[in-house]
Enzyme design. Structure first.
Site, mmCIF file in Angstrom:
data_model
loop_
_atom_site.group_PDB
_atom_site.id
_atom_site.type_symbol
_atom_site.label_atom_id
_atom_site.label_comp_id
_atom_site.label_asym_id
_atom_site.label_seq_id
_atom_site.Cartn_x
_atom_site.Cartn_y
_atom_site.Cartn_z
ATOM 1 N N LYS A 107 0.813 -1.211 0.000
ATOM 2 C CA LYS A 107 0.000 0.000 0.000
ATOM 3 C C LYS A 107 0.848 1.263 0.000
ATOM 4 O O LYS A 107 0.345 2.355 -0.269
ATOM 5 C CB LYS A 107 -0.970 -0.017 1.176
ATOM 6 C CG LYS A 107 -2.053 -1.075 1.000
ATOM 7 C CD LYS A 107 -3.158 -0.965 2.031
ATOM 8 C CE LYS A 107 -4.294 -1.933 1.739
ATOM 9 N NZ LYS A 107 -3.915 -3.340 1.994
HETATM 10 C C1 LIG Z 1 -4.549 -4.413 1.368
HETATM 11 C C2 LIG Z 1 -3.836 -5.725 1.372
HETATM 12 C C3 LIG Z 1 -4.210 -6.803 0.527
HETATM 13 C C4 LIG Z 1 -5.403 -6.726 -0.378
HETATM 14 O O1 LIG Z 1 -5.209 -5.867 -1.456
HETATM 15 P P1 LIG Z 1 -6.473 -5.333 -2.289
HETATM 16 O O2 LIG Z 1 -5.921 -4.296 -3.172
HETATM 17 O O3 LIG Z 1 -7.425 -4.784 -1.270
HETATM 18 O O4 LIG Z 1 -7.033 -6.500 -3.003
HETATM 19 C C5 LIG Z 1 -3.460 -7.955 0.558
HETATM 20 N N1 LIG Z 1 -2.420 -8.097 1.388
HETATM 21 C C6 LIG Z 1 -2.022 -7.101 2.215
HETATM 22 C C7 LIG Z 1 -0.871 -7.330 3.116
HETATM 23 C C8 LIG Z 1 -2.705 -5.888 2.238
HETATM 24 O O5 LIG Z 1 -2.315 -4.906 3.066
#
Ligand SMILES: *Cc1c(COP(=O)(O)O)cnc(C)c1O
Length: 435
Positions: A107
């Site tokens: 993210k």
């Molecule tokens: C947010 C997140 C996901 C999921 O990603 P999306 O874009 O919501 O599908 C998977 N793994 C981790 C560690 C995350 O922080």
């Protein structure tokens, strides 16, 4: 480039407005009015370029009219200041490590790019931008560290007391400066309700310029395409031409960016969506019926989403063509027991420690290769560093986790969080008296 709402393609807005509002008033999602193609010559010669070169080339396609190239170059260089290498487990399986940013999760790509875009636009406006976020763990860290020291911005993060991991809490609470953390005596839903109430409170909105840094913000989606092209560049350097990406999916932003990259011209054989018990999309692709259900708690908790908000975007990208989606995207689903076994198996076979989300991708990539053998490379996206999920990794494996560079830096800093009950009047009072 203008952006439309998936609920009304006739209404167009500019990039700045789409970024500051996250969501159109009609509750659709913003999408670019046309999907730009990355120059085929650039793709052909992609092995010559760095991650930052690729990022700038893509960013220009979307925001080249709104931000001058020199400023955009600075934004990209400052936001994407860490690598996303592929760690090969064997000759046909690579782990694209997306956790080398400051919050140790993918993210960071979205949050860091968005924060700098917002900082750039609000500089011209001369009013402090107040970002409110509720987090169950991973989003808050990326947003806090993404906005840290970005001029003209201030972040207020609400998180549920005792319900985030130690590393996550440290990332949220030890920053100071323009980052404020509030520990709510309640659940994630309570945190989210407080934030929503503030957004709907006209008195608060008159005095503060609020924005949400929401995960469905278009400025978080665009930078997530960067690493798909970068992964492809790394594969090509190894002489590999065919790739299947396996993406551990919750809200479908990550895989949505991959599909956007595909539409921009990235050669991809297939995508695999790997999920935990929250399997709304796999069920949809099997049955053609979209039936969301309440989210179920699992070990891979960043994927505990019962009604993935980015799915609408993916549908829009493919003009609601079910068979096109079924052709391109394959799905596999795993429960907690299988997830733990997956973490164990990756360690036993490859001496590699993966977070539970990554382990689900590993299992899905393996199952996919079993079902569809071929000479393609499987690249599974590793969304977080395992150190963030101590409770979801067997202890005998967790002891081999190497703390990433920068983790000790959180340990030495003091927690600075305000404790609060889940009461809106208290929260409002706090916002209004701490301008
Ligand atoms: C947010 C997140 C996901 C999921 O990603 P999306 O874009 O919501 O599908 C998977 N793994 C981790 C560690 C995350 O922080």
């Amino acid at each position: 480039m203008k952006f439309y709402s998936t609920n009304n393609k006739a209404l167009r807005t500019d990039f700045k407005n789409a970024v500051f509002h996250s969501l159109p008033a009609d509750k659709g999602l913003y999408m670019p009015e046309e999907i730009p193609k990355l120059d085929p010559l650039f793709i052909k010669n992609i092995t010559q370029y760095s991650l930052q070169d690729i990022a700038l080339e893509i960013a220009k396609l979307y925001v080249g009219e709104d931000i001058p190239e020199a400023a955009l170059k600075d934004i990209v260089a400052d936001a994407i200041n860490f690598d996303a290498p592929i760690h090969f487990l064997d000759s046909e399986t690579g782990v694209l490590e997306l956790f080398h940013g400051p919050s140790f999760a993918f993210k960071d790509f979205g949050a860091r790019f968005m924060s700098r875009i917002m900082g750039y636009f609000s500089k011209a406006d001369d009013q402090l931008l107040d970002v409110l976020v509720a987090t169950s763990g991973d989003t808050g860290g990326a947003v806090a560290l993404g906005f840290l020291d970005v001029p003209g911005t201030r972040v207020t993060i609400l998180y549920p007391k005792g319900k985030v991991s130690k590393v996550q809490e440290q990332q949220l609470t030890t920053n100071g400066k323009n980052i404020r953390a509030i520990e709510i005596d309640g659940t994630f839903d309570d945190c989210q309700a407080l934030v929503k109430q503030a957004f709907n409170d006209s008195e608060v909105n008159q005095q503060l310029r609020l924005t949400s840094a929401n995960s469905i913000n278009i400025s978080r989606l665009i930078p997530q395409t960067f690493y798909y092209f970068w992964a492809y560049a790394q594969l090509r350097l190894q002489g590999i031409k065919e790739v299947v990406f396996t993406v551990p999916s919750g809200n479908y932003g990550n895989i949505g960016a991959g599909l956007l990259a595909y539409k921009m011209g990235l050669p991809v054989k297939n995508f695999v969506a790997a999920t935990n018990a929250n399997d709304t999309v796999p069920r949809f692709l099997n049955s053609g019926k979209y039936e969301p259900k309440p989210s179920v708690q699992t070990l891979a908790n960043a994927m505990d989403v019962g009604n993935p908000s980015n799915w609408v975007r993916i549908q829009d990208l493919f003009d609601h063509d079910l068979s096109a989606l079924q052709h391109l995207i394959r799905t596999y689903t795993y429960n907690d027991e299988e997830t733990l076994k997956g973490v164990q198996e990756i360690y036993d076979k490859y001496a590699y420690v993966a977070c539970p989300h990554t382990a689900i991708a590993y299992l899905a990539a393996k199952a996919h290769r079993g079902e569809y053998p071929g000479t393609y490379a499987s690249v599974l996206l590793s969304t977080a560093h395992p150190c963030k999920f101590p409770d979801a990794i067997p202890a005998d494996v967790f002891q081999h986790v190497q703390l990433p560079v920068g983790a000790e830096h959180f340990d030495s800093k003091e927690k600075q969080a305000i404790s609060m009950s889940a009461n809106y009047d208290t929260f409002k009072q706090y916002l209004m008296s701490n301008k």
